[in-house]
Design an enzyme around this catalytic site. Sequence first.
Site, PDB file in Angstrom:
ATOM      1  N   ASP A 194       0.854  -1.176   0.000  1.00 20.27           N
ATOM      2  CA  ASP A 194       0.000   0.000   0.000  1.00 20.27           C
ATOM      3  C   ASP A 194       0.897   1.235   0.000  1.00 20.27           C
ATOM      4  O   ASP A 194       2.082   1.150   0.325  1.00 20.27           O
ATOM      5  CB  ASP A 194      -0.895  -0.023   1.241  1.00 20.27           C
ATOM      6  CG  ASP A 194      -1.996   1.016   1.176  1.00 20.27           C
ATOM      7  OD1 ASP A 194      -2.152   1.650   0.119  1.00 20.27           O
ATOM      8  OD2 ASP A 194      -2.689   1.199   2.189  1.00 20.27           O
ATOM      9  N   ASP A 213      -1.609  -2.644   6.632  1.00 21.89           N
ATOM     10  CA  ASP A 213      -1.654  -2.153   8.013  1.00 21.89           C
ATOM     11  C   ASP A 213      -3.068  -1.877   8.510  1.00 21.89           C
ATOM     12  O   ASP A 213      -3.275  -1.654   9.695  1.00 21.89           O
ATOM     13  CB  ASP A 213      -0.809  -0.880   8.173  1.00 21.89           C
ATOM     14  CG  ASP A 213      -1.325   0.265   7.302  1.00 21.89           C
ATOM     15  OD1 ASP A 213      -2.210   0.018   6.462  1.00 21.89           O
ATOM     16  OD2 ASP A 213      -0.837   1.402   7.465  1.00 21.89           O
ATOM     17  N   ASP A 270      -7.039  -4.197   4.428  1.00 20.21           N
ATOM     18  CA  ASP A 270      -6.024  -5.049   3.793  1.00 20.21           C
ATOM     19  C   ASP A 270      -6.175  -6.528   4.151  1.00 20.21           C
ATOM     20  O   ASP A 270      -5.459  -7.366   3.593  1.00 20.21           O
ATOM     21  CB  ASP A 270      -4.615  -4.592   4.206  1.00 20.21           C
ATOM     22  CG  ASP A 270      -4.292  -3.193   3.719  1.00 20.21           C
ATOM     23  OD1 ASP A 270      -4.630  -2.889   2.560  1.00 20.21           O
ATOM     24  OD2 ASP A 270      -3.720  -2.399   4.491  1.00 20.21           O
TER      25      ASP A 270
END
Length: 418
Positions: free
Chosen positions: A80, A319, A323
């Site tokens: 990400d 995180d 996700d």
Amino acid sequence: VVAALSVQVVTAYRGSAEGMTVSESLRAAAVLVGLVPQGLSFMVTTTYALAVIRMAGSGALIQRINAVESISNVNLLCLDKTGTLTTNNLTVEEVRPMGADALTVSSLLGDYCASARTSNHTTDAIGAAYPGRERAVVAEAPFSSARKWSALAFDDGVYVMGAPEMLQPSLADGSLGTEWQEIAATGLRVLLFARASGSTISEDEPQLPVGLVPLAIISLRDELRPEAKDTITQFINAGIGMKIISGDNPETVAALAMQAGFASDLRAVSGLELDALSDAELRRVAEESTVFGRITPQQKERLIRVLRGRGRHIAMIGDGVNDVLALKQSDLAIAMRSGSQVTRNVADIVLLDDSFATLPKAFIEGQRVRRGMLDIIRLFLVRTLSVALVILAATLVSADFPTTPRQNGVLAFLTVGI
């Protein structure tokens, strides 16, 4: 094991045919049992355990022992932008009023951030730049990674803050211009702040109110991690491909990626385009593109699944709760220590320093462990097959059983043991 059993059958047949004594049969059985590599499982466990200790010392906490082997096979890393490529320390770069004067917009932004029951890094940054007073909230739609916007309903209407391309279909005039796209292309995060007078919003199934009037375009700067460029160079040198999958605007993510060391000719794709693609089309786009922006959690999971179907061994860094689906779909799930609890729970590896700069060392360590394990397996197999062939040769020429348990033990010590 197969070799030992095969030799055992041949030896037993010969012993029954030639009348081997009980003592000779027991000696042969002891030697044959010794051919089975009983120490192999111990060596695998010990090697992996030592690797876990070394990786933890470099900042990568292994939560599942099979991650040591998996990390050595990774050939594609998906990450990400927010919190991985950048520090997630947001600061307001600029607020450009559109439908009101600067003083009114500043006051409304401050009140919006002060009144929100559910805060995040974005509202915290805007609230720090524009302090406001807490107002009575009629209804609230917290920010969602699927919707890409949040909203508060006050007595004078609904105020919405979110991605410009997601809010644009609900604007009163239906047009927003290209100003926000030019800002996004510089690597800044861009938000639209808008209002719908005389409306409210449902908290159960939030829907954007129609007739939104733009109030301001907000640009925020997310600091690039200082170690990002060097880390990405190490991944490229190691032959590991990289893709960025983010909820932010693809142009913003692409600009930051190029600042971090990605090739300037990278291809960026918006999640708004992916839903219309078939699996075959998505496979082609997934291979050709480097940056994916405005991606929902479900799209992120689908991308990982498609890439794995192409034979890629994928490590995924995340995180946030959004996700989790992608982490579960990946071959190796990696979480930040400061990430959500559920993300850390599903992860195979947790980065203790909240930095993916430790991963190149971990990948190198995993590759070293794999090479070491192959060497150990070769040693066991060479010793086992060599002794088995000697015994078979002696059996075929009707010679005495060639080795004793003591001789076999000395051989094992001098080869595999040391």
